[in-house]
Motif scaffolding. Sequence first.
Motif, PDB file in Angstrom:
ATOM      1  N   PHE A  92      51.940  27.914  50.979  1.00 12.35           N
ATOM      2  CA  PHE A  92      52.053  27.451  49.596  1.00 12.35           C
ATOM      3  C   PHE A  92      50.688  27.375  48.920  1.00 12.35           C
ATOM      4  O   PHE A  92      50.597  27.512  47.692  1.00 12.35           O
ATOM      5  CB  PHE A  92      52.753  26.092  49.548  1.00 12.35           C
ATOM      6  CG  PHE A  92      54.240  26.203  49.691  1.00 12.35           C
ATOM      7  CD1 PHE A  92      55.026  26.616  48.627  1.00 12.35           C
ATOM      8  CD2 PHE A  92      54.862  25.904  50.890  1.00 12.35           C
ATOM      9  CE1 PHE A  92      56.402  26.720  48.745  1.00 12.35           C
ATOM     10  CE2 PHE A  92      56.234  26.010  51.030  1.00 12.35           C
ATOM     11  CZ  PHE A  92      57.007  26.420  49.957  1.00 12.35           C
ATOM     12  N   ALA A  93      49.642  27.179  49.687  1.00 14.77           N
ATOM     13  CA  ALA A  93      48.302  27.255  49.103  1.00 14.77           C
ATOM     14  C   ALA A  93      48.003  28.673  48.628  1.00 14.77           C
ATOM     15  O   ALA A  93      47.434  28.874  47.546  1.00 14.77           O
ATOM     16  CB  ALA A  93      47.262  26.807  50.127  1.00 14.77           C
ATOM     17  N   CYS A  94      48.396  29.676  49.430  1.00 11.10           N
ATOM     18  CA  CYS A  94      48.192  31.073  49.023  1.00 11.10           C
ATOM     19  C   CYS A  94      49.022  31.412  47.784  1.00 11.10           C
ATOM     20  O   CYS A  94      48.546  32.109  46.865  1.00 11.10           O
ATOM     21  CB  CYS A  94      48.562  32.014  50.166  1.00 11.10           C
ATOM     22  SG  CYS A  94      47.453  31.913  51.587  1.00 11.10           S
ATOM     23  N   ILE A  95      50.270  30.907  47.750  1.00 14.49           N
ATOM     24  CA  ILE A  95      51.116  31.166  46.581  1.00 14.49           C
ATOM     25  C   ILE A  95      50.509  30.529  45.332  1.00 14.49           C
ATOM     26  O   ILE A  95      50.465  31.143  44.254  1.00 14.49           O
ATOM     27  CB  ILE A  95      52.540  30.646  46.834  1.00 14.49           C
ATOM     28  CG1 ILE A  95      53.209  31.476  47.937  1.00 14.49           C
ATOM     29  CG2 ILE A  95      53.377  30.695  45.566  1.00 14.49           C
ATOM     30  CD1 ILE A  95      54.547  30.943  48.387  1.00 14.49           C
ATOM     31  N   TRP A 101      45.206  32.236  39.937  1.00 13.03           N
ATOM     32  CA  TRP A 101      44.075  33.130  39.737  1.00 13.03           C
ATOM     33  C   TRP A 101      44.463  34.583  39.489  1.00 13.03           C
ATOM     34  O   TRP A 101      43.591  35.388  39.142  1.00 13.03           O
ATOM     35  CB  TRP A 101      43.148  33.065  40.935  1.00 13.03           C
ATOM     36  CG  TRP A 101      42.491  31.739  41.084  1.00 13.03           C
ATOM     37  CD1 TRP A 101      42.884  30.718  41.892  1.00 13.03           C
ATOM     38  CD2 TRP A 101      41.346  31.275  40.377  1.00 13.03           C
ATOM     39  NE1 TRP A 101      42.061  29.643  41.747  1.00 13.03           N
ATOM     40  CE2 TRP A 101      41.088  29.944  40.824  1.00 13.03           C
ATOM     41  CE3 TRP A 101      40.490  31.825  39.426  1.00 13.03           C
ATOM     42  CZ2 TRP A 101      40.046  29.191  40.337  1.00 13.03           C
ATOM     43  CZ3 TRP A 101      39.439  31.073  38.946  1.00 13.03           C
ATOM     44  CH2 TRP A 101      39.226  29.765  39.402  1.00 13.03           C
ATOM     45  N   ALA A 102      45.727  34.951  39.651  1.00 13.44           N
ATOM     46  CA  ALA A 102      46.117  36.354  39.468  1.00 13.44           C
ATOM     47  C   ALA A 102      47.285  36.520  38.499  1.00 13.44           C
ATOM     48  O   ALA A 102      47.202  37.310  37.551  1.00 13.44           O
ATOM     49  CB  ALA A 102      46.478  36.978  40.820  1.00 13.44           C
ATOM     50  N   ILE A 107      49.461  37.871  33.057  1.00 16.43           N
ATOM     51  CA  ILE A 107      50.457  37.675  32.000  1.00 16.43           C
ATOM     52  C   ILE A 107      49.780  37.399  30.664  1.00 16.43           C
ATOM     53  O   ILE A 107      50.192  37.912  29.616  1.00 16.43           O
ATOM     54  CB  ILE A 107      51.408  36.530  32.394  1.00 16.43           C
ATOM     55  CG1 ILE A 107      52.232  36.932  33.620  1.00 16.43           C
ATOM     56  CG2 ILE A 107      52.323  36.152  31.243  1.00 16.43           C
ATOM     57  CD1 ILE A 107      53.087  35.821  34.187  1.00 16.43           C
ATOM     58  N   LYS A 108      48.736  36.588  30.691  1.00 12.88           N
ATOM     59  CA  LYS A 108      48.025  36.273  29.448  1.00 12.88           C
ATOM     60  C   LYS A 108      47.376  37.507  28.853  1.00 12.88           C
ATOM     61  O   LYS A 108      47.445  37.747  27.637  1.00 12.88           O
ATOM     62  CB  LYS A 108      46.969  35.198  29.733  1.00 12.88           C
ATOM     63  CG  LYS A 108      46.350  34.614  28.487  1.00 12.88           C
ATOM     64  CD  LYS A 108      47.365  33.867  27.660  1.00 12.88           C
ATOM     65  CE  LYS A 108      46.714  33.247  26.430  1.00 12.88           C
ATOM     66  NZ  LYS A 108      47.714  32.552  25.573  1.00 12.88           N
TER      67      LYS A 108
END
Length: 199
Positions: A92-95, A101-102, A107-108
Motif C-alpha cells: 500500500f505504500a507503493c500504491i 507521484w505518478a 491526470i493533471k
Amino acid sequence: MMAEEHTDLEAQIVKDIHCKEIDLVNRDPKNINEDIVKVDFEDVIAEPVGTYSFDGVWKVSYTTFTVSKYWCYRLLSTLLGVPLALLWGFLFACISFCHIWAVVPCIKSYLIEIQCISHIYSLCIRTFCNPLFAALGQICSNIKGQTITCAQLSMKFTELEKGHAFKTHVWPRGSVPSRISLRSSRKSSTLGDRGDRPE
C-alpha cells in the motif's frame, strides 16, 4: 514564530498517528469484516427438526469447532501476522507513492493539455457545424407529420382500391390498350362466325 509553531504541530500530529493507543477490545471499528468472516458454529452447522444427534455429540462438536477455530487463527496470526503486515504495508505504500507521484500529475497534465484541444474543437464546431445544422433545421422545420389510426389507414386503402378499379374498367374513347382491342376484335369475329353458322 508562526513557522516554528506550525512545525511543532505537524510533528505532534505525526507522533499521535504512530503512537496512538490501540483499542484491544474493538479491533474492527469500521466494520470491514463484520458480515464476511464473522462465522460462528451456528452459521456453519445446524440440525433441522427431526434429525438431532446425541446431546453429548452436539456439545463436543460445538466445543471442538470453537476451540480449533480460535487457536488455529491465533497460531496463524502469530506465525504470519507480522510478515503479512509488513508485506501489505509495503504494497500500500507503493500504491500510495504511485498515485501521489505518478497518477495524479499525469491526470493533471492531461487536463491542462486537453483544455487547449477542447477550445480548438469548440471553435471548429461553432464555425462549420452550427451554420450547417441551423440550415438543415430550417429546411426540415416545414415537414409536418400526421398521426393516422389503423381504421383511417384501412379506409384510405379502400378508397384507393375503389378508385383504381374504376379507372381500370372505365376507359376513355380512343385510349383502349392494344391487347384489349385485340381481344375485343377476336370476340367479335368469333361471334360473327357463330352467327353465320346455320342453326
